[in-house]
Design a protein around this motif. Structure first.
Motif, mmCIF file in Angstrom:
data_model
loop_
_atom_site.group_PDB
_atom_site.id
_atom_site.type_symbol
_atom_site.label_atom_id
_atom_site.label_comp_id
_atom_site.label_asym_id
_atom_site.label_seq_id
_atom_site.Cartn_x
_atom_site.Cartn_y
_atom_site.Cartn_z
ATOM 1 N N GLN A 47 -3.648 10.622 -0.029
ATOM 2 C CA GLN A 47 -4.262 9.533 -0.804
ATOM 3 C C GLN A 47 -3.614 8.187 -0.509
ATOM 4 N N CYS A 48 -2.487 8.189 0.208
ATOM 5 C CA CYS A 48 -1.857 6.918 0.589
ATOM 6 C C CYS A 48 -2.640 6.336 1.761
ATOM 7 N N PRO A 49 -3.068 5.074 1.659
ATOM 8 C CA PRO A 49 -3.888 4.500 2.740
ATOM 9 C C PRO A 49 -3.151 4.401 4.078
ATOM 10 N N LEU A 50 -1.820 4.522 4.047
ATOM 11 C CA LEU A 50 -1.061 4.408 5.296
ATOM 12 C C LEU A 50 -0.885 5.757 5.991
ATOM 13 N N PHE A 51 -1.169 6.852 5.274
ATOM 14 C CA PHE A 51 -0.878 8.203 5.773
ATOM 15 C C PHE A 51 -1.606 8.500 7.085
ATOM 16 N N GLY A 52 -0.842 8.861 8.094
ATOM 17 C CA GLY A 52 -1.424 9.269 9.373
ATOM 18 C C GLY A 52 -1.938 8.113 10.222
ATOM 19 N N VAL B 69 6.615 4.431 7.772
ATOM 20 C CA VAL B 69 6.695 3.237 6.925
ATOM 21 C C VAL B 69 7.505 3.584 5.678
ATOM 22 N N GLY B 70 7.204 4.719 5.085
ATOM 23 C CA GLY B 70 7.938 5.183 3.912
ATOM 24 C C GLY B 70 8.892 6.301 4.291
ATOM 25 N N ALA B 71 9.902 6.502 3.442
ATOM 26 C CA ALA B 71 10.936 7.489 3.761
ATOM 27 C C ALA B 71 10.407 8.923 3.684
ATOM 28 N N LEU B 72 9.311 9.168 2.952
ATOM 29 C CA LEU B 72 8.799 10.544 2.839
ATOM 30 C C LEU B 72 8.224 11.041 4.146
ATOM 31 N N MET B 73 8.102 10.172 5.118
ATOM 32 C CA MET B 73 7.579 10.552 6.423
ATOM 33 C C MET B 73 8.720 10.811 7.416
ATOM 34 N N VAL B 74 9.964 10.636 6.984
ATOM 35 C CA VAL B 74 11.089 10.709 7.925
ATOM 36 C C VAL B 74 11.646 12.123 8.026
ATOM 37 N N SER C 232 0.795 -1.236 0.000
ATOM 38 C CA SER C 232 0.000 0.000 0.000
ATOM 39 C C SER C 232 0.825 1.282 0.000
ATOM 40 N N CYS C 233 2.130 1.184 0.155
ATOM 41 C CA CYS C 233 2.973 2.389 0.181
ATOM 42 C C CYS C 233 2.882 3.111 -1.164
ATOM 43 N N GLN C 234 2.636 4.411 -1.124
ATOM 44 C CA GLN C 234 2.467 5.203 -2.351
ATOM 45 C C GLN C 234 3.614 6.189 -2.560
ATOM 46 N N CYS C 235 4.766 5.912 -1.955
ATOM 47 C CA CYS C 235 5.878 6.876 -2.020
ATOM 48 C C CYS C 235 6.230 7.241 -3.466
ATOM 49 N N GLY C 236 6.255 6.251 -4.349
ATOM 50 C CA GLY C 236 6.637 6.518 -5.738
ATOM 51 C C GLY C 236 5.689 7.503 -6.402
ATOM 52 N N GLY C 237 4.396 7.312 -6.189
ATOM 53 C CA GLY C 237 3.401 8.221 -6.765
ATOM 54 C C GLY C 237 3.529 9.624 -6.207
ATOM 55 N N VAL C 238 3.797 9.731 -4.892
ATOM 56 C CA VAL C 238 3.967 11.052 -4.280
ATOM 57 C C VAL C 238 5.199 11.746 -4.870
ATOM 58 N N LEU C 239 6.281 10.989 -5.045
ATOM 59 C CA LEU C 239 7.527 11.568 -5.554
ATOM 60 C C LEU C 239 7.407 12.076 -6.989
ATOM 61 N N ALA D 296 7.567 15.094 1.639
ATOM 62 C CA ALA D 296 6.220 15.639 1.451
ATOM 63 C C ALA D 296 5.248 15.103 2.505
ATOM 64 N N CYS D 297 5.326 13.820 2.823
ATOM 65 C CA CYS D 297 4.355 13.258 3.770
ATOM 66 C C CYS D 297 4.573 13.827 5.170
ATOM 67 N N ALA D 298 5.839 13.967 5.577
ATOM 68 C CA ALA D 298 6.121 14.543 6.895
ATOM 69 C C ALA D 298 5.645 15.990 6.946
ATOM 70 N N ALA E 252 -0.924 3.922 9.778
ATOM 71 C CA ALA E 252 0.259 3.067 9.946
ATOM 72 C C ALA E 252 1.549 3.862 9.766
ATOM 73 N N CYS E 253 1.474 4.967 9.011
ATOM 74 C CA CYS E 253 2.691 5.744 8.706
ATOM 75 C C CYS E 253 2.596 7.153 9.296
ATOM 76 N N THR E 254 3.412 7.439 10.296
ATOM 77 C CA THR E 254 3.464 8.753 10.935
ATOM 78 C C THR E 254 4.940 9.137 11.128
#
Ligand code: SF4
Length: 379
Positions: free
Chosen positions: A340-345, A354-359, A325-332, A364-366, A347-349
């Motif tokens: 729109q990533c089902p993990l956002f907020g 979960v993905g590097a964009l949250m680190v 379910s990780c959507q990092c590639g689409g976000v990048l 962008a996700c962080a 499973a992924c905070t």
């Protein structure tokens, strides 16, 4: 919502100038017939700009006819899991002192991050520059000191100069785990992405200090898209947005330099000479969420092989699939928004990425998470 344009002595954060620029941007968008359903889409390539846009609430005060897409310019965010696994494997060698910039510590590998490896007993130390790592090597002649080199052309010169210094001083226990990447093939990969929606690029300021403006010219000549090299203050970003809209309005496509107070048109010849002396292009390099991009990474030249951690240690660089379910590639690539990533907020905070964009704060996700972008339309 974050208050736009911080008040204070900094002239690049002046509220009144910001208001005028926002009004002029609105006029341009009206002339272009841009609406929320049919926006002009501008991609900021550099994570530093993503941070500026969120920290100063720019997307919240700009008209709905403008949409920011957040590109792949955060080097921490695009590190593939296999390379983090390599870092952990090298760091867990008892002979090694592994050194890294702090923002790479929490990037998830397939089993653990560097932070977790340190907690498990690996000798991992945060440094502020590769020269700090070289100094550690000098002071610990009985240990192998490895520096985790990462980043675009912004950080490449200091790594290259450190390798040259290590050679000059004959330091035998220093090596570099090279994960440096180059910006131009990355932009080309975005432009070649099926469904690419970018109308113009907010060009990276720091990288451009090194490479100058010439390498971007193909974006205008081959892909018919404008790019404006941009500074990192909120008024820099607003001015560049206006410059891009003005080009679109006038029907011209150019590479322009909004950040001329810092970025020379021709870049930095000394920095480029150091890069050329130490590094050579890899035929391909794996990016987290984007797959392999041709000629997008660099490796250490044969002449400096003894400083190459990839040759001194058993590095496997395993291909590791992204989590379900990780959507990092689409976000990048700007085709998916973080929310729109089902993990956002969920499973992924930022606390448990979960993905590097949250680190990294430049991911962008962080940025969406930190500055309240937990809902559709927040940016
Ligand atoms: S929410 Fe997490 S997994 Fe999803 S795209 Fe963002 S960083 Fe990647």
């Amino acid at each position: 919502m974050t208050a736009p344009l911080t008040a204070g002595a900094n002239p690049f954060q002046d509220r009144e100038t910001g208001r005028r620029l926002i009004a002029r941007i609105g006029e341009k968008l009206d002339r272009l017939g841009a609406t929320e359903r049919k926006p002009v889409r501008l991609m900021e390539i550099c994570g530093g700009h993503t941070h500026t846009i969120f920290r100063h609430g720019l997307s919240g005060v700009l008209p709905a006819g403008l949409e920011f897409l957040h590109g792949p310019g955060c080097p921490v965010c695009v590190l593939p899991m296999g390379r983090i696994d390599d870092c952990v494997a090298i760091a867990e060698d008892p002979r090694v002192i592994f050194t890294t910039f702090g923002d790479a510590m929490r990037v998830p590998g397939s089993k653990k991050s560097l932070m977790q490896a340190k907690a498990d007993g690996a000798d991992i130390r945060m440094v502020y520059s590769p020269l700090d790592a070289l100094e550690l090597a000098r002071r610990n002649p009985d240990r192998e000191v490895v520096f985790f080199g990462l980043g675009f052309e912004t950080t490449m010169p200091s790594t290259a100069l450190t390798v040259l210094k290590a050679e000059r001083e004959g330091i035998a226990n220093f090596s570099l785990f090279c994960n440096h990447i180059t910006i131009i093939p990355t932009i080309r990969a975005v432009l070649d992405t099926p469904g690419m929606m970018v109308d113009g690029f907010i060009g990276p300021g720091h990288v451009s200090m090194v490479i100058g403006l010439k390498p971007y010219r193909f974006i205008a000549s081959q892909y018919d898209r404008p790019l404006v090299v941009t500074g990192f203050e909120p008024l820099d970003v607003l001015q560049s947005v206006w410059m891009l809209l003005d080009q679109i309005d006038r029907g011209v496509v150019e590479i322009q330099n909004q950040y001329a107070r810092v970025v020379p048109e021709e870049g930095n010849p000394q920095a480029n000479a150091a890069i050329d002396a130490v590094f050579e292009t890899r035929p391909f390099f794996e990016w987290r969420g984007l797959g392999s991009i041709d000629e997008s990474g660099v490796a250490i030249r044969e002449r400096f092989a003894r400083f190459d951690a990839e040759r001194r240690f058993a590095v496997r660089s395993p291909a590791v699939a992204e989590p379900d379910s990780c959507q990092c590639g689409g976000v990048l690539t700007g085709t998916v928004k973080p929310w729109q990533c089902p993990l956002f907020g969920g499973a992924c905070t930022p606390e448990s990425p979960v993905g590097a964009l949250m680190v990294s704060s430049e991911g962008a996700c962080a940025a969406y998470h930190q500055y309240g972008g937990l809902r559709k339309g927040a940016a």
